[in-house]
Write a protein that holds these residues in place. Structure first.
Motif, PDB file in Angstrom:
ATOM      1  N   GLN A  68       8.887   2.765  -3.033  1.00  0.00           N
ATOM      2  CA  GLN A  68       8.670   2.508  -1.612  1.00  0.00           C
ATOM      3  C   GLN A  68       9.271   1.147  -1.266  1.00  0.00           C
ATOM      4  O   GLN A  68       8.746   0.108  -1.647  1.00  0.00           O
ATOM      5  CB  GLN A  68       7.175   2.540  -1.292  1.00  0.00           C
ATOM      6  CG  GLN A  68       6.823   2.226   0.148  1.00  0.00           C
ATOM      7  CD  GLN A  68       5.333   2.383   0.384  1.00  0.00           C
ATOM      8  OE1 GLN A  68       4.777   3.461   0.251  1.00  0.00           O
ATOM      9  NE2 GLN A  68       4.666   1.290   0.727  1.00  0.00           N
ATOM     10  N   MET A  69      10.386   1.176  -0.573  1.00  0.00           N
ATOM     11  CA  MET A  69      11.120  -0.044  -0.250  1.00  0.00           C
ATOM     12  C   MET A  69      10.956  -0.355   1.226  1.00  0.00           C
ATOM     13  O   MET A  69      11.284   0.455   2.085  1.00  0.00           O
ATOM     14  CB  MET A  69      12.600   0.127  -0.591  1.00  0.00           C
ATOM     15  CG  MET A  69      13.427  -1.118  -0.338  1.00  0.00           C
ATOM     16  SD  MET A  69      12.976  -2.450  -1.487  1.00  0.00           S
ATOM     17  CE  MET A  69      13.943  -3.811  -0.858  1.00  0.00           C
ATOM     18  N   THR A  70      10.443  -1.555   1.529  1.00  0.00           N
ATOM     19  CA  THR A  70      10.289  -2.013   2.909  1.00  0.00           C
ATOM     20  C   THR A  70      11.341  -3.080   3.168  1.00  0.00           C
ATOM     21  O   THR A  70      11.189  -4.228   2.750  1.00  0.00           O
ATOM     22  CB  THR A  70       8.883  -2.586   3.142  1.00  0.00           C
ATOM     23  OG1 THR A  70       7.902  -1.618   2.757  1.00  0.00           O
ATOM     24  CG2 THR A  70       8.685  -2.941   4.619  1.00  0.00           C
TER      25      THR A  70
ATOM     26  N   LEU B 154       4.976  -4.345  -8.130  1.00  0.00           N
ATOM     27  CA  LEU B 154       5.345  -4.800  -6.795  1.00  0.00           C
ATOM     28  C   LEU B 154       6.313  -5.966  -6.940  1.00  0.00           C
ATOM     29  O   LEU B 154       6.022  -6.950  -7.614  1.00  0.00           O
ATOM     30  CB  LEU B 154       4.109  -5.244  -6.003  1.00  0.00           C
ATOM     31  CG  LEU B 154       4.379  -5.807  -4.607  1.00  0.00           C
ATOM     32  CD1 LEU B 154       4.974  -4.746  -3.695  1.00  0.00           C
ATOM     33  CD2 LEU B 154       3.105  -6.391  -4.001  1.00  0.00           C
ATOM     34  N   GLN B 155       7.496  -5.823  -6.315  1.00  0.00           N
ATOM     35  CA  GLN B 155       8.502  -6.879  -6.353  1.00  0.00           C
ATOM     36  C   GLN B 155       8.767  -7.350  -4.926  1.00  0.00           C
ATOM     37  O   GLN B 155       9.140  -6.563  -4.061  1.00  0.00           O
ATOM     38  CB  GLN B 155       9.800  -6.347  -6.971  1.00  0.00           C
ATOM     39  CG  GLN B 155       9.652  -5.876  -8.401  1.00  0.00           C
ATOM     40  CD  GLN B 155      10.913  -5.178  -8.907  1.00  0.00           C
ATOM     41  OE1 GLN B 155      10.969  -3.961  -9.028  1.00  0.00           O
ATOM     42  NE2 GLN B 155      11.939  -5.962  -9.200  1.00  0.00           N
ATOM     43  N   GLU B 156       8.572  -8.630  -4.690  1.00  0.00           N
ATOM     44  CA  GLU B 156       8.788  -9.193  -3.362  1.00  0.00           C
ATOM     45  C   GLU B 156      10.167  -9.843  -3.283  1.00  0.00           C
ATOM     46  O   GLU B 156      10.680 -10.359  -4.277  1.00  0.00           O
ATOM     47  CB  GLU B 156       7.703 -10.212  -3.042  1.00  0.00           C
ATOM     48  CG  GLU B 156       6.296  -9.621  -3.031  1.00  0.00           C
ATOM     49  CD  GLU B 156       5.241 -10.669  -2.754  1.00  0.00           C
ATOM     50  OE1 GLU B 156       5.580 -11.868  -2.835  1.00  0.00           O
ATOM     51  OE2 GLU B 156       4.092 -10.297  -2.473  1.00  0.00           O
TER      52      GLU B 156
ATOM     53  N   LEU C 191       7.723  -1.422  -3.899  1.00  0.00           N
ATOM     54  CA  LEU C 191       6.536  -0.943  -4.606  1.00  0.00           C
ATOM     55  C   LEU C 191       6.937   0.257  -5.451  1.00  0.00           C
ATOM     56  O   LEU C 191       7.512   1.224  -4.938  1.00  0.00           O
ATOM     57  CB  LEU C 191       5.443  -0.545  -3.608  1.00  0.00           C
ATOM     58  CG  LEU C 191       4.168   0.076  -4.200  1.00  0.00           C
ATOM     59  CD1 LEU C 191       3.433  -0.930  -5.083  1.00  0.00           C
ATOM     60  CD2 LEU C 191       3.265   0.604  -3.090  1.00  0.00           C
ATOM     61  N   ARG C 192       6.633   0.195  -6.747  1.00  0.00           N
ATOM     62  CA  ARG C 192       6.960   1.286  -7.660  1.00  0.00           C
ATOM     63  C   ARG C 192       5.682   1.745  -8.346  1.00  0.00           C
ATOM     64  O   ARG C 192       4.997   0.950  -9.006  1.00  0.00           O
ATOM     65  CB  ARG C 192       7.992   0.874  -8.709  1.00  0.00           C
ATOM     66  CG  ARG C 192       9.190   0.134  -8.175  1.00  0.00           C
ATOM     67  CD  ARG C 192      10.309  -0.009  -9.187  1.00  0.00           C
ATOM     68  NE  ARG C 192      11.307   1.050  -8.992  1.00  0.00           N
ATOM     69  CZ  ARG C 192      12.488   1.071  -9.619  1.00  0.00           C
ATOM     70  NH1 ARG C 192      12.780   0.134 -10.514  1.00  0.00           N
ATOM     71  NH2 ARG C 192      13.355   2.023  -9.377  1.00  0.00           N
ATOM     72  N   ILE C 193       5.360   3.023  -8.194  1.00  0.00           N
ATOM     73  CA  ILE C 193       4.160   3.597  -8.809  1.00  0.00           C
ATOM     74  C   ILE C 193       4.525   4.905  -9.491  1.00  0.00           C
ATOM     75  O   ILE C 193       5.228   5.747  -8.915  1.00  0.00           O
ATOM     76  CB  ILE C 193       3.046   3.865  -7.773  1.00  0.00           C
ATOM     77  CG1 ILE C 193       2.686   2.604  -7.003  1.00  0.00           C
ATOM     78  CG2 ILE C 193       1.798   4.413  -8.468  1.00  0.00           C
ATOM     79  CD1 ILE C 193       1.591   2.815  -5.979  1.00  0.00           C
ATOM     80  N   SER C 194       4.045   5.075 -10.706  1.00  0.00           N
ATOM     81  CA  SER C 194       4.162   6.348 -11.418  1.00  0.00           C
ATOM     82  C   SER C 194       2.761   6.882 -11.671  1.00  0.00           C
ATOM     83  O   SER C 194       1.901   6.155 -12.190  1.00  0.00           O
ATOM     84  CB  SER C 194       4.898   6.165 -12.753  1.00  0.00           C
ATOM     85  OG  SER C 194       6.231   5.757 -12.550  1.00  0.00           O
ATOM     86  N   TRP C 195       2.534   8.136 -11.278  1.00  0.00           N
ATOM     87  CA  TRP C 195       1.238   8.777 -11.483  1.00  0.00           C
ATOM     88  C   TRP C 195       1.352   9.868 -12.539  1.00  0.00           C
ATOM     89  O   TRP C 195       2.332  10.638 -12.550  1.00  0.00           O
ATOM     90  CB  TRP C 195       0.738   9.427 -10.202  1.00  0.00           C
ATOM     91  CG  TRP C 195       0.306   8.496  -9.120  1.00  0.00           C
ATOM     92  CD1 TRP C 195      -0.856   7.770  -9.051  1.00  0.00           C
ATOM     93  CD2 TRP C 195       1.028   8.201  -7.909  1.00  0.00           C
ATOM     94  NE1 TRP C 195      -0.896   7.049  -7.888  1.00  0.00           N
ATOM     95  CE2 TRP C 195       0.235   7.284  -7.158  1.00  0.00           C
ATOM     96  CE3 TRP C 195       2.246   8.619  -7.391  1.00  0.00           C
ATOM     97  CZ2 TRP C 195       0.649   6.797  -5.930  1.00  0.00           C
ATOM     98  CZ3 TRP C 195       2.658   8.127  -6.173  1.00  0.00           C
ATOM     99  CH2 TRP C 195       1.861   7.224  -5.439  1.00  0.00           C
TER     100      TRP C 195
ATOM    101  N   THR D 260       0.842  -1.188   0.000  1.00  0.00           N
ATOM    102  CA  THR D 260       0.000   0.000   0.000  1.00  0.00           C
ATOM    103  C   THR D 260       0.876   1.237   0.000  1.00  0.00           C
ATOM    104  O   THR D 260       1.729   1.396   0.876  1.00  0.00           O
ATOM    105  CB  THR D 260      -0.908   0.023   1.240  1.00  0.00           C
ATOM    106  OG1 THR D 260      -1.692  -1.163   1.279  1.00  0.00           O
ATOM    107  CG2 THR D 260      -1.815   1.241   1.218  1.00  0.00           C
ATOM    108  N   PRO D 261       0.714   2.137  -0.965  1.00  0.00           N
ATOM    109  CA  PRO D 261       1.562   3.333  -0.995  1.00  0.00           C
ATOM    110  C   PRO D 261       1.358   4.195   0.244  1.00  0.00           C
ATOM    111  O   PRO D 261       0.231   4.359   0.717  1.00  0.00           O
ATOM    112  CB  PRO D 261       1.130   4.052  -2.274  1.00  0.00           C
ATOM    113  CG  PRO D 261      -0.231   3.515  -2.584  1.00  0.00           C
ATOM    114  CD  PRO D 261      -0.258   2.106  -2.085  1.00  0.00           C
ATOM    115  N   ILE D 262       2.436   4.755   0.744  1.00  0.00           N
ATOM    116  CA  ILE D 262       2.400   5.546   1.964  1.00  0.00           C
ATOM    117  C   ILE D 262       1.816   6.925   1.718  1.00  0.00           C
ATOM    118  O   ILE D 262       1.441   7.628   2.657  1.00  0.00           O
ATOM    119  CB  ILE D 262       3.823   5.661   2.556  1.00  0.00           C
ATOM    120  CG1 ILE D 262       3.796   6.131   4.007  1.00  0.00           C
ATOM    121  CG2 ILE D 262       4.690   6.567   1.712  1.00  0.00           C
ATOM    122  CD1 ILE D 262       3.245   5.125   4.970  1.00  0.00           C
TER     123      ILE D 262
END
Length: 277
Positions: A175-177, A47-49, A80-84, A31-33
């Motif tokens: 977003q890297m966890t 999303l890459q796990e 998680l990589r998102i481009s808007w 989930t994006p922060i």
């Protein structure tokens, strides 16, 4: 956004079905922060796990056909990589500022910030660092921010905003966890530290004990502050805190002019606070 809220509601029966079937639903890390500006459209999401990822926290350049970062952090975990695509009428600066305001609500450590041509080649950022060619645009229209969120779970956040040549505006989130969390001390660059002071007027530094000659953390912050002051000859600072006199003396020992330094109030009791004067 109303559209995103509707989509998430529609997912709930599916997630329940997956759970009943023994399938693990997406983790919190998926989930994006942040939320982008209203009416922004997702241009790409991945999303890459259990992946290995390099978080860029310094300037980049090409050496022998490979991208090299001045500073970077190599971590393993979920990415998680998102481009808007930002709606018309909004600028890249607005998109970045909207995201940063949300991130500042979390305990965080700002590691690197650049904007415009000081970021270097937009082509390198788009194609090599962020892996999405649509993020390429004029170098004067870009900005990049990297920080670490220090709450649970720990996250490394990278934001890139660009106005393309066709005037389309994009905001990209990495977003890297990390698993396990990164425990090593990380510091901003001198230029980033100066930008924080100019933008926010002050910066709280914890863990600084100037009277302890063997404190690696204190030495790192003193060296960083001295380098910042040398690179910006017009900047003057006030140092607050019980440790302020020793901190200022250490800066004097490093060759900083006394006229650029002031000792302020004796609070906080631990650490110091730098204020722009």
């Amino acid at each position: 956004m109303q559209l995103q809220s509707k989509v998430r509601r529609d997912w709930r029966p599916l997630l329940l079905t997956l759970a009943l079937c023994g399938v693990v639903p997406p983790s919190m890390a998926a989930t994006p922060i942040i939320e982008p500006l209203p009416r922004a459209e997702v241009a790409r999401e991945r999303l890459q796990e259990d992946t290995e990822h390099t978080v860029v926290i310094g300037n980049i350049r090409r050496i022998n056909n490979q991208v090299r970062a001045e500073r970077e952090v190599l971590v393993e975990g979920e990415l998680l990589r998102i481009s808007w695509l930002i709606p018309e009428g909004h600028t890249a600066k607005e998109a970045m500022a909207h995201a940063v305001k949300q991130l500042q609500e979390h305990p965080h450590t700002t590691l690197f910030f650049c904007e415009g041509r000081e970021c270097g080649s937009s082509s390198l950022w788009a194609n090599q660092v962020l892996g999405y060619s649509r993020l390429y645009g004029p170098e004067e229209n870009q900005s990049y921010l990297a920080l670490r969120l220090d709450d649970e779970p720990q996250r490394f956040i990278s934001l890139y905003a660009i106005t393309r040549g066709n005037r389309q505006v994009y905001l990209h989130l990495d977003q890297m966890t990390p698993e396990p969390p990164v425990t090593e001390m990380l510091y901003p660059t001198p230029a980033t530290l100066g930008k924080i002071l100019h933008a926010e007027g002050e910066l709280q530094i914890s863990g600084v004990t100037p009277e302890d000659a063997e404190s690696a953390v204190t030495d790192a912050w003193l060296d960083l502050t001295a380098r910042m002051l040398r690179s910006d000859n017009r900047l003057r600072i006030q140092v607050d805190g019980a440790q302020a006199p020793a901190f200022v003396q250490s800066l004097l020992d490093r060759g900083i002019n006394q006229q650029r330094l002031e000792i302020g109030e004796p609070l906080p009791e631990s650490g110091v606070r730098l204020e722009k004067r």
